[in-house]
Design a protein around this motif. Structure first.
Motif, short mmCIF file in Angstrom:
data_model
loop_
_atom_site.label_atom_id
_atom_site.label_comp_id
_atom_site.label_asym_id
_atom_site.label_seq_id
_atom_site.Cartn_x
_atom_site.Cartn_y
_atom_site.Cartn_z
N GLY A 95 42.00 40.72 -3.85
CA GLY A 95 42.61 40.51 -2.54
C GLY A 95 44.06 40.95 -2.48
O GLY A 95 44.75 40.68 -1.50
N GLN A 96 44.54 41.62 -3.54
CA GLN A 96 45.93 42.12 -3.61
C GLN A 96 46.95 41.06 -3.20
O GLN A 96 47.69 41.23 -2.21
N PRO A 97 47.01 39.94 -3.95
CA PRO A 97 48.00 38.91 -3.61
C PRO A 97 49.41 39.44 -3.80
O PRO A 97 49.63 40.35 -4.59
N ARG A 98 50.36 38.84 -3.07
CA ARG A 98 51.74 39.36 -3.11
C ARG A 98 52.53 38.81 -4.29
O ARG A 98 53.59 39.32 -4.63
N LEU A 99 51.99 37.73 -4.89
CA LEU A 99 52.68 37.14 -6.04
C LEU A 99 51.69 37.00 -7.19
O LEU A 99 50.60 36.43 -7.01
N LEU A 100 52.05 37.52 -8.36
CA LEU A 100 51.16 37.39 -9.52
C LEU A 100 51.88 36.61 -10.61
O LEU A 100 53.05 36.91 -10.93
N VAL A 101 51.21 35.60 -11.15
CA VAL A 101 51.77 34.82 -12.25
C VAL A 101 50.78 34.97 -13.40
O VAL A 101 49.65 34.49 -13.33
N LEU A 102 51.20 35.66 -14.45
CA LEU A 102 50.25 36.08 -15.48
C LEU A 102 50.69 35.54 -16.84
O LEU A 102 51.78 35.90 -17.33
N ASP A 103 49.88 34.71 -17.43
CA ASP A 103 50.23 34.08 -18.70
C ASP A 103 49.60 34.87 -19.83
O ASP A 103 48.40 35.14 -19.82
N GLU A 104 50.38 35.19 -20.82
CA GLU A 104 49.91 35.94 -21.99
C GLU A 104 49.25 37.25 -21.56
O GLU A 104 48.09 37.52 -21.92
N LEU A 105 49.98 38.02 -20.78
CA LEU A 105 49.44 39.28 -20.28
C LEU A 105 49.13 40.19 -21.46
O LEU A 105 49.91 40.29 -22.40
N ALA A 106 47.97 40.84 -21.37
CA ALA A 106 47.49 41.79 -22.39
C ALA A 106 47.09 41.12 -23.69
O ALA A 106 46.90 41.80 -24.69
N ALA A 107 46.96 39.77 -23.68
CA ALA A 107 46.50 39.10 -24.90
C ALA A 107 45.13 39.67 -25.22
O ALA A 107 44.33 39.92 -24.33
N ALA A 108 44.84 39.88 -26.46
CA ALA A 108 43.52 40.35 -26.93
C ALA A 108 43.20 41.78 -26.49
O ALA A 108 42.05 42.19 -26.61
N LEU A 109 44.17 42.53 -25.95
CA LEU A 109 43.88 43.93 -25.58
C LEU A 109 44.36 44.87 -26.69
O LEU A 109 45.32 44.58 -27.39
#
Ligand SMILES: Nc1ncnc2c1ncn2[C@@H]1O[C@H](COP(=O)(O)OP(=O)(O)OP(=O)(O)O)[C@@H](O)[C@H]1O
Length: 582
Positions: free
Chosen positions: A494-508
């Motif tokens: 839904g393309q939200p205007r605010l993103l809060v991302l915890d541990e981004l890219a973990a396990a990538l």
């Protein structure tokens, strides 16, 4: 600023409001159910009495009347009463099953949702709450309701027996009292024996587990004989007390059986005695004497049922206390769509307990198209800060605002349209891949595909047996990286205007990391505000600001370590010129 109040907004209502309404519904349904059960119980008692009366009248009337009509009408009455009693029983059983199922289904989800948002150890709270619901369900679906109704209707039967003959009444009363006391003592002794035996078994198992963990050390250092001696001593310590209680429970059980036998015998002897003393035994009197068994029976099993009753009451009280503890949280409010300015002002927060507060007077401001990374060592509070930003946790002081409105006060469903959140534990619900990405709503497929492609989850999903229609809890296992990408797609939906991302890219892997860098770039260009935490240094270069948590506040990364006097500490340089806007 205009704000629309949105009380109890369906699925958008807060978890505690859902729990409150679930408890209110439960109380209403249980009260109605109990009234029905009591009414049916009274009808059942009267039918039981009528059946016994019918049988005794046959034996007292038939010898004198010798009438086939009497036999016929008594038989018709007997069949009708029998059918009516069976119907009452069936309705009672169905009502018991329905109410226990209703309670479990109505309470479970709101309870778990509510406890999941509590500080402390929500998983422990949730399992305690589910345990309480199971105790309630078990108590209501077992024998307890039937026994409770039998005990509640006992005064009516006792009154009937007293009305017929005081001796029969006194006898019933004595058996009721003696039966309940002995049964209570027996249950207590049996329970104590089970508890003591359980504790002793637990200690012995604990020692066995220790020995297994350090088996080599035990053998190498000749500790085995001492270990065995300890083991035997621990086992013996508990068994002596458990055997004692078991013997006591056995003796009381025998006494209870003796009481039941005495009751059966004394009914016959009472009838015989009264006949010898010249008193006439009419049908109603005979029936009331035979009914003594009916009234005393439930008292003989009183102990076990009292235990399950007290456990059910305690479970209910625990659930109510849980509701009271969360009742202060107000309903969410549907504020206008955000222009997007996320601020944390004088934010203070600490979990209950001995540990010091995590944040004191923390300041943060994030605008549209800004990418902010939060860094810090494990346990410094990064995830907690993100949970405060999205409004799942409520601050102890200060606040987090989206365009001036506290995020914890937003109607969750409304806020969710503007917000994407990637928690550290990418919990995926029991639904198809498309439904999971669409946040369990009816999937809007173009939006689902867009989110999955941007999160790099598309390739994984089309590789599943039914693509986007594959339920995510099948027999196959998604890797951590695949789960992470799907959870990220859910945040992007839904393309939200605010993103809060915890541990981004973990396990990538490295390629995944590079894709995330691209994604951050596109998000910035789209004007999306992003706050993220990561342990991947390469991602920090994509952030406009990198902030670290120091002494409960946010400072530009690289300045978080205090300089020691007499030393020139070499601090890592921030990736970008960093600045906290407050
Ligand atoms: N629900 C909770 N109840 C009590 N204490 C908690 C709870 N959640 C976290 N904590 C404590 O708060 C502190 C910060 O935890 P948090 O998960 O925010 O750290 P973090 O910086 O995200 O760590 P990591 O990088 O390892 O994920 C820790 O000491 C943790 O034990």
């Amino acid at each position: 600023m205009a704000a629309t109040s949105n009380p109890g907004s369906g699925s958008g209502a807060s978890a505690d409001a859902l729990l409150r309404s679930a408890i209110e519904d439960t109380v209403r349904i249980v009260a109605a159910w109990f009234a029905l059960m009591l009414g049916l119980g009274l009808v059942g008692v009267l039918l039981g009495f009528a059946l016994i009366l019918n049988k005794t009248s046959l034996f007292t009337l038939l010898p004198s009347t010798q009438s086939a009509d009497t036999l016929f009408s008594a038989s018709i009455f007997w069949v009708m009463a029998l059918v009516a009693a069976a119907v009452v029983r069936i309705v009672q059983h169905r009502a018991v099953a329905a109410v226990s199922r209703y309670i479990a289904e109505r309470l479970a989800v709101p309870t778990v949702l509510c406890t999941a948002q509590r500080a402390g150890r929500p998983e422990v709270l949730s399992s305690a709450a589910l345990g309480a619901i199971e105790t309630l369900r078990g108590a209501l679906s077992g024998q307890l309701p039937h026994i409770a109704i039998a005990l509640l209707t006992a005064p009516l039967l006792l009154a009937l027996i007293f009305a017929m003959h005081w001796v029969a009444g006194v006898m019933s009363l004595i058996f009721c009292l003696a039966g309940s006391v002995v049964s209570l003592l027996m249950t207590r002794a049996a329970h104590r024996s089970a508890r003591v035996a359980g504790e002793s078994r637990g200690r012995a198992f604990g020692m066995a587990a220790d020995a297994m963990r350090s088996g080599e050390a035990v053998l190498a250092m000749g500790m085995l004989p001492r270990l065995v001696r300890q083991w035997v001593a621990v086992a013996a310590e508990g068994s002596a007390e458990a055997w004692d209680c078991e013997r006591r429970a056995e003796r009381l059980k025998t006494l209870l059986e003796l009481l039941a036998g005495a009751l059966r015998g004394s009914v016959i002897f009472l009838m015989a005695g009264l006949t010898l003393s010249g008193q006439t035994i009419n049908a109603a009197f005979g029936a009331s004497v035979l009914v003594i068994g009916m009234v005393v029976g439930p008292f003989l099993g009183f102990g076990a049922h009292l235990r399950s009753l007290t456990e059910a009451i305690a479970a209910w009280q625990r659930l109510r206390a849980m509701m009271r503890a969360t009742a202060a949280i107000p309903e969410g409010i549907a504020f206008p769509p955000p222009a997007l300015r996320l601020t944390a002002e004088h934010l203070s927060f600490g979990f209950r307990g001995p540990q010091p507060a995590l944040f004191r007077n923390l300041q943060l401001e994030v605008g549209a198209g800004e990418i902010v990374a939060i860094v810090g060592p494990s346990g410094s509070g990064k995830s907690t800060l993100l949970r405060l930003l999205v409004g799942i946790l409520r601050p102890n002081g200060g606040g987090v605002y989206l365009d001036g409105h506290a995020t914890s006060q937003w109607d969750r469903r409304e806020l969710a349209r503007h917000l994407g959140y990637l928690p550290q534990d990418a919990l995926l619900s029991r639904a198809t891949a498309a439904e999971v990405i669409a946040r369990l709503e009816t999937p809007d497929m173009p939006k689902v595909l867009d989110a999955a492609q941007r999160a790099g989850a598309h390739a994984t999903i089309i590789g599943l047996p039914c693509g986007y229609a594959t339920p995510l809890t099948g027999s196959w296992q998604l890797s951590m990286g695949q789960r992470h990408r799907i959870a990220l797609a859910r945040a992007l939906y839904g393309q939200p205007r605010l993103l809060v991302l915890d541990e981004l890219a973990a396990a990538l892997d490295q390629q995944g990391e590079a894709e995330i860098v691209q994604l951050l770039r596109r998000l910035k260009a789209d004007g999306t505000a992003v706050v993220f935490t990561t342990h991947r240094p390469s991602l920090l270069a994509s952030a406009d600001r990198v902030l670290a948590i120091r002494q409960g506040q946010l400072v530009p990364a690289g300045e978080e370590r205090p300089r020691l006097p007499g030393r020139t500490a070499k601090l890592p340089r921030p990736h970008r010129p960093a600045m906290v806007t407050s």
